[in-house]
Design a protein around this motif. Structure first.
Motif, PDB file in Angstrom:
ATOM      1  N   PHE A   2      37.472 -60.432  63.995  1.00 51.26           N
ATOM      2  CA  PHE A   2      38.469 -60.402  62.917  1.00 51.26           C
ATOM      3  C   PHE A   2      38.080 -59.267  61.738  1.00 51.26           C
ATOM      4  CE2 PHE A   2      39.712 -61.482  58.666  1.00 51.26           C
ATOM      5  CZ  PHE A   2      41.104 -61.920  58.727  1.00 51.26           C
ATOM      6  N   ALA A   3      36.839 -59.239  61.291  1.00 51.82           N
ATOM      7  CA  ALA A   3      36.286 -58.382  60.497  1.00 51.82           C
ATOM      8  C   ALA A   3      36.254 -56.889  61.005  1.00 51.82           C
ATOM      9  CB  ALA A   3      35.004 -58.602  60.037  1.00 51.82           C
ATOM     10  N   THR A   4      36.031 -56.862  62.456  1.00 58.20           N
ATOM     11  CA  THR A   4      36.157 -55.364  62.784  1.00 58.20           C
ATOM     12  C   THR A   4      37.556 -54.715  63.098  1.00 58.20           C
ATOM     13  OG1 THR A   4      34.185 -56.171  64.319  1.00 58.20           O
ATOM     14  CG2 THR A   4      35.419 -54.240  65.099  1.00 58.20           C
ATOM     15  N   ALA A   5      38.451 -55.575  63.368  1.00 56.02           N
ATOM     16  CA  ALA A   5      39.791 -55.324  63.592  1.00 56.02           C
ATOM     17  C   ALA A   5      40.371 -54.886  62.169  1.00 56.02           C
ATOM     18  CB  ALA A   5      40.690 -56.514  63.879  1.00 56.02           C
TER      19      ALA A   5
ATOM     20  N   GLY B  21      38.399 -53.387  59.887  1.00 58.72           N
ATOM     21  CA  GLY B  21      37.581 -52.478  59.290  1.00 58.72           C
ATOM     22  C   GLY B  21      36.741 -52.611  58.572  1.00 58.72           C
ATOM     23  N   LEU B  22      36.213 -54.053  58.509  1.00 60.70           N
ATOM     24  CA  LEU B  22      35.318 -54.710  57.594  1.00 60.70           C
ATOM     25  C   LEU B  22      33.732 -54.801  58.290  1.00 60.70           C
ATOM     26  CD1 LEU B  22      37.193 -57.954  56.256  1.00 60.70           C
ATOM     27  CD2 LEU B  22      36.965 -55.410  55.240  1.00 60.70           C
ATOM     28  N   THR B  23      33.349 -53.460  58.638  1.00 61.41           N
ATOM     29  CA  THR B  23      32.100 -53.453  59.310  1.00 61.41           C
ATOM     30  C   THR B  23      30.744 -53.502  58.781  1.00 61.41           C
ATOM     31  OG1 THR B  23      32.441 -51.175  59.810  1.00 61.41           O
ATOM     32  CG2 THR B  23      33.316 -52.628  61.320  1.00 61.41           C
ATOM     33  N   GLU B  24      30.944 -53.252  57.259  1.00 58.73           N
ATOM     34  CA  GLU B  24      29.704 -53.134  56.462  1.00 58.73           C
ATOM     35  C   GLU B  24      28.874 -54.415  56.418  1.00 58.73           C
ATOM     36  OE1 GLU B  24      28.043 -50.508  55.198  1.00 58.73           O
ATOM     37  OE2 GLU B  24      29.577 -49.521  56.250  1.00 58.73           O
ATOM     38  N   GLY B  25      27.702 -54.485  56.119  1.00 51.78           N
ATOM     39  CA  GLY B  25      26.744 -55.898  55.789  1.00 51.78           C
ATOM     40  C   GLY B  25      27.474 -56.658  54.961  1.00 51.78           C
ATOM     41  N   PRO B  26      26.997 -57.990  54.721  1.00 52.72           N
ATOM     42  CA  PRO B  26      27.509 -58.671  53.650  1.00 52.72           C
ATOM     43  C   PRO B  26      27.245 -58.043  52.356  1.00 52.72           C
ATOM     44  CG  PRO B  26      25.632 -59.853  55.048  1.00 52.72           C
ATOM     45  CD  PRO B  26      25.930 -58.532  55.559  1.00 52.72           C
TER      46      PRO B  26
ATOM     47  N   ALA C 275      28.894 -70.391  68.215  1.00 54.25           N
ATOM     48  CA  ALA C 275      29.035 -69.140  68.637  1.00 54.25           C
ATOM     49  C   ALA C 275      30.308 -68.510  68.885  1.00 54.25           C
ATOM     50  CB  ALA C 275      28.323 -68.911  69.855  1.00 54.25           C
ATOM     51  N   LYS C 276      31.271 -69.275  69.257  1.00 56.29           N
ATOM     52  CA  LYS C 276      32.870 -68.883  69.202  1.00 56.29           C
ATOM     53  C   LYS C 276      33.363 -68.551  68.106  1.00 56.29           C
ATOM     54  CE  LYS C 276      35.415 -71.641  71.892  1.00 56.29           C
ATOM     55  NZ  LYS C 276      36.014 -72.734  72.490  1.00 56.29           N
ATOM     56  N   ALA C 277      33.044 -69.525  67.049  1.00 64.26           N
ATOM     57  CA  ALA C 277      33.496 -69.136  65.578  1.00 64.26           C
ATOM     58  C   ALA C 277      32.926 -67.691  64.821  1.00 64.26           C
ATOM     59  CB  ALA C 277      33.227 -70.340  64.650  1.00 64.26           C
ATOM     60  N   PHE C 278      31.443 -67.611  65.411  1.00 61.94           N
ATOM     61  CA  PHE C 278      30.839 -66.443  64.830  1.00 61.94           C
ATOM     62  C   PHE C 278      31.541 -65.256  65.600  1.00 61.94           C
ATOM     63  CE2 PHE C 278      27.732 -62.953  65.029  1.00 61.94           C
ATOM     64  CZ  PHE C 278      27.100 -63.034  64.160  1.00 61.94           C
ATOM     65  N   LEU C 279      31.752 -65.042  66.750  1.00 61.92           N
ATOM     66  CA  LEU C 279      32.571 -63.947  67.509  1.00 61.92           C
ATOM     67  C   LEU C 279      33.718 -63.785  67.135  1.00 61.92           C
ATOM     68  CD1 LEU C 279      30.878 -64.488  71.242  1.00 61.92           C
ATOM     69  CD2 LEU C 279      30.353 -62.678  69.336  1.00 61.92           C
ATOM     70  N   GLU C 280      34.501 -64.903  66.803  1.00 62.40           N
ATOM     71  CA  GLU C 280      36.036 -64.448  66.179  1.00 62.40           C
ATOM     72  C   GLU C 280      35.845 -64.036  64.824  1.00 62.40           C
ATOM     73  OE1 GLU C 280      37.780 -68.565  66.343  1.00 62.40           O
ATOM     74  OE2 GLU C 280      37.653 -68.712  68.521  1.00 62.40           O
TER      75      GLU C 280
END
Length: 189
Positions: free
Chosen positions: A179-182, A184-189, A170-175
């Protein structure tokens, strides 16, 4: 899958097919806002689309990560459900020692996943967690419950979280999300 008829999963959730010109060979499926999303290359034929949607919906079903509002494994969508989940996690992993006075979803936490105030026993979780897998929500909730027992992030605090089997994942998932949000990578896979 007849033309014009909306696609649905076995349990009735809407299916959205996203075609992407940037996607060349890979196909992905994930849950987003209660919808099953299947992302495919734009070049796929209708026949390929039907086949891959069928395969990916089967994969989503076997993964068992969907917690619809009507299922027994539903995500805690309300504050009351979140309080019940907190009580369950406290009993399961903390011997029932963490007893919050309130647990609620909030929309004003943009830089934290959750927060706890040990002095008054309140816990707040960011609404941004709601579309995430249940094991991630449970980790953040358990993290905040542990703060009711140990205020800081010292060795005693982390020992409390050792019993939860998904802590590191879970920690890795949230990191990864941060990382992606920072970037601008907010689109789905």
């Amino acid at each position: 899958m007849a033309e014009g008829i909306p696609l649905r999963t076995d349990d009735g959730a809407p299916v959205i097919v996203r075609r992407s010109a940037r996607r060349r060979r890979t196909v992905a499926a994930f849950w987003e806002d209660g919808n099953a999303v299947v992302a495919i290359p734009a070049s796929f034929t209708k026949s390929q689309e039907r086949e891959w949607v069928r395969r990916m919906l089967a994969k989503l079903k076997t993964q068992g990560e969907r917690r619809s509002a009507g299922s027994n494994k539903s995500k805690p969508a309300t504050d009351q459900a979140l309080e019940q989940q907190a009580a369950h996690l406290s009993r399961t992993y903390l011997d029932g020692r963490a007893v919050p006075s309130s647990v609620r979803w909030v929309t004003n936490q943009n830089s934290r996943w959750g927060s706890a105030t040990p002095a008054d026993g309140t816990i707040r979780l960011s609404h941004k967690l709601q579309p995430m897998p249940q094991w991630v929500i449970d980790y953040v909730l358990l993290h905040e419950l542990a703060h009711l027992l140990v205020a800081g992030h010292n060795a005693d605090f982390w020992r409390l979280l050792e019993a939860y089997p998904e802590t590191e994942r879970a920690k890795a998932f949230l990191e990864g999300v941060a990382f992606a949000t920072a970037r601008g990578l907010t689109e789905g896979p």
